[in-house]
Motif scaffolding. Structure first.
Motif, PDB file in Angstrom:
ATOM      1  N   GLU A 335       0.831  -1.209   0.000  1.00 10.57           N
ATOM      2  CA  GLU A 335       0.000   0.000   0.000  1.00 10.57           C
ATOM      3  C   GLU A 335       0.863   1.256   0.000  1.00 10.57           C
ATOM      4  O   GLU A 335       0.616   2.193  -0.774  1.00 10.57           O
ATOM      5  CB  GLU A 335      -0.914   0.006   1.223  1.00 10.57           C
ATOM      6  CG  GLU A 335      -2.013  -1.036   1.186  1.00 10.57           C
ATOM      7  CD  GLU A 335      -2.889  -0.996   2.425  1.00 10.57           C
ATOM      8  OE1 GLU A 335      -3.856  -1.761   2.493  1.00 10.57           O
ATOM      9  OE2 GLU A 335      -2.597  -0.183   3.346  1.00 10.57           O
ATOM     10  N   LEU A 336       1.869   1.271   0.853  1.00  5.81           N
ATOM     11  CA  LEU A 336       2.722   2.448   0.934  1.00  5.81           C
ATOM     12  C   LEU A 336       3.482   2.664  -0.365  1.00  5.81           C
ATOM     13  O   LEU A 336       3.631   3.806  -0.824  1.00  5.81           O
ATOM     14  CB  LEU A 336       3.707   2.288   2.101  1.00  5.81           C
ATOM     15  CG  LEU A 336       4.655   3.453   2.352  1.00  5.81           C
ATOM     16  CD1 LEU A 336       3.875   4.737   2.633  1.00  5.81           C
ATOM     17  CD2 LEU A 336       5.610   3.139   3.502  1.00  5.81           C
ATOM     18  N   VAL A 339       1.096   4.172  -2.815  1.00  6.19           N
ATOM     19  CA  VAL A 339       0.818   5.572  -2.499  1.00  6.19           C
ATOM     20  C   VAL A 339       1.986   6.456  -2.934  1.00  6.19           C
ATOM     21  O   VAL A 339       1.794   7.524  -3.535  1.00  6.19           O
ATOM     22  CB  VAL A 339       0.543   5.725  -0.988  1.00  6.19           C
ATOM     23  CG1 VAL A 339       0.597   7.194  -0.576  1.00  6.19           C
ATOM     24  CG2 VAL A 339      -0.811   5.138  -0.635  1.00  6.19           C
ATOM     25  N   TYR A 360      -3.501   3.865   2.662  1.00  7.83           N
ATOM     26  CA  TYR A 360      -2.364   3.313   3.378  1.00  7.83           C
ATOM     27  C   TYR A 360      -2.842   3.056   4.799  1.00  7.83           C
ATOM     28  O   TYR A 360      -3.004   3.979   5.599  1.00  7.83           O
ATOM     29  CB  TYR A 360      -1.178   4.279   3.359  1.00  7.83           C
ATOM     30  CG  TYR A 360      -0.042   3.844   4.242  1.00  7.83           C
ATOM     31  CD1 TYR A 360       0.455   2.542   4.170  1.00  7.83           C
ATOM     32  CD2 TYR A 360       0.547   4.723   5.153  1.00  7.83           C
ATOM     33  CE1 TYR A 360       1.488   2.132   4.983  1.00  7.83           C
ATOM     34  CE2 TYR A 360       1.591   4.318   5.958  1.00  7.83           C
ATOM     35  CZ  TYR A 360       2.059   3.025   5.883  1.00  7.83           C
ATOM     36  OH  TYR A 360       3.071   2.614   6.698  1.00  7.83           O
TER      37      TYR A 360
END
Length: 499
Positions: A335-336, A339, A360
């Protein structure tokens, strides 16, 4: 002379008349059709026993004793051809044919003596017997030796010891093959199978150490084919066990690939199914170790896949807890990473993260009080906000604020200005608050939150208003923004970062 003899010869038969020996009627005349041939010399006496014993050597010695040199040569040539055929084909029928050839030679040697005077010649008998016994004894010893070698080969094969089987078969010489081809031929098949197993073992080792599934499949294919040959279950098992003992490999990911293939292999109901036990023994730790290694290399998706494989295949393993934690860490890292990729691709309020927001889950919660935010898009105004409101690190941001191009907001005041170029034509200007369209997202969830825009107030109607002149018909500026200050900008954006 006879033709002058008296007709009253007392030795002449009464019915005979004197005839000249040179006349056609004379029995001694060469012109007579009834002239007898010279008598053939009587065959020399022979020893039939010696001839039979000599031919029993398969070397035509009996024929030589009888004076038949051509037959002796034919006998030697026939024996050589049959021995070569028996050695090359290793067929039982060849050995039977050789036995018939031996019996035929003995019988034929005896048959050739039927019209001769039989005498006993001890020297011939003893000489033929010595040669025949030597030949037969040599053949028997070689055949017994071949039988012993093959017994050792069979014992080694049944014990699964290919090395010993190959060593034993290596003692086979050309003599063993000539007189015992049918005995040593199975040993050749054992050696060939062992050579194939040796190559398979090498391929399997390399595949296990490198996680090469293609080589692994090839190696197991060889094992399966050798297993179809009678008596090779133990040799295949030894080869397989030697490979399985090399697991785990040094690299956890290679071990995980190998163990996964072994676990998913279709059972065949034979000794090869032992590989499933090795998978159960090595795969959980390999999957966990590989997941950790991939996390260290920032290969988040691959790491999560390995952790998840461990949970799916071995949910009750002690390492399952570590795997669950690894799945969560990998998911957050994914997720990070997404992002950050979207943020780097953002150049306006309609691109990158601002166009396709993502969550996130480990971001700080959007809570009461002031929340730090990532300000993207147009930064003419957001760049003047306090530093403790802004951050460039998504790990520390609770919000993502996308600012679009400023536009006219609420009208504040209208003022008339005298144009220096057209003094007799005053110009009226309306001042508006600065309206900044916004897209505000809660980073933890990726969902959009309010406000959708802010309006920044400020001073209006300055004493002098300067503008750019664009031509003779340009009589003055259009509507204008109020003059903003840092405090005004801060006050306008405070509701954005404060909950």
């Amino acid at each position: 002379m006879d033709h002058l003899m008296d007709e009253h010869d007392p030795y002449r038969r009464p019915d005979e008349s004197p005839i000249s020996p040179m006349s056609p009627e004379s029995p001694m005349s060469p012109m007579s059709p009834e002239s007898p041939r010279p008598p053939e010399p009587a065959p020399a006496p022979c020893d039939a026993v010696a001839a039979a014993i000599g031919n029993a050597s398969l070397l035509g010695i009996g024929y030589l004793l009888l004076g038949h040199r051509r037959l002796a040569a034919v006998a030697v040539l026939g024996t050589a051809m049959l021995l070569h055929l028996a050695a090359s084909t290793a067929a039982t029928w060849c050995e039977l044919l050789l036995l018939l050839w031996w019996a035929a030679g003995v019988a034929h040697g005896w048959f050739l003596t039927r019209r001769r005077e039989h005498v006993v010649r001890r020297v011939q008998r003893y000489g033929a017997l010595v040669v025949t016994v030597a030949v037969v004894l040599t053949a028997v010893l070689l055949r017994v030796g071949a039988h012993g070698i093959e017994n050792r080969v069979d014992e080694a094969r049944e014990a699964g010891d290919c090395e010993e089987a190959v060593a034993a078969q290596g003692e086979v010489r050309s003599g063993h093959r000539v007189v015992g081809a049918t005995l040593v031929e199975p040993g050749d098949a054992v050696v060939e199978a062992c050579r194939r197993l040796e190559r398979a073992a090498s391929a399997l080792y390399d595949a296990g150490q490198a996680g090469d599934i293609e080589e692994l499949e090839r190696g197991f294919g060889v094992l399966a084919r050798v297993l179809t040959e009678p008596g090779h279950e133990r040799t295949v098992r030894t080869t397989l066990d030697a490979f399985l003992d090399t697991l785990p490999a040094e690299d956890a990911c290679d071990t995980a690939e190998t163990a996964g293939w072994l676990r998913d292999r279709e059972p065949t109901g034979d000794v090869l199914d032992r590989s499933a036990d090795a998978a159960t023994r090595t795969e959980p730790a390999a999957l966990a170790g590989c997941g950790d290694a991939l996390m260290g290399e920032e290969k988040w998706k691959q790491a999560r896949a390995h952790y998840q494989r461990l949970l799916d295949a071995y949910p009750d393993e002690p390492l399952a807890g570590k795997a669950r934690s690894g799945v969560k860490k990998a998911a957050l890292a994914i997720e990070l990473d997404e992002v950050r990729t979207l943020i780097e691709a953002t150049y306006s309020a309609g691109s990158g993260y601002c166009d396709k927001p993502a969550k996130y889950s480990a971001a700080p919660p959007y809570r009461k009080g002031t929340n730090r935010a990532l300000f993207l898009g147009e930064t003419d105004y957001t760049g003047k906000l306090p530093g403790d409101w802004r951050t460039d690190d998504p790990v520390k941001a609770a919000l993502v604020v996308c600012a679009d191009t400023a536009e006219n907001g609420t009208a504040v005041e209208s003022c008339s200005y005298e144009n220096n170029r057209f003094k007799h034509f005053p110009h009226r200007v309306t001042f508006h608050k600065v309206k900044v369209p916004l897209k505000v997202y809660e980073l933890r969830t990726g969902k959009r939150v309010d406000p959708r825009s802010v309006q920044i107030g400020g001073k209006s109607c300055p004493a002098v208003l300067r503008y750019e002149y664009y031509g003779p018909y340009d009589v003055g500026p259009g509507d204008q923004f109020v003059s903003t200050t840092k405090s005004g900008i801060r006050d306008a954006f405070r509701p954005v970062v404060t909950r």
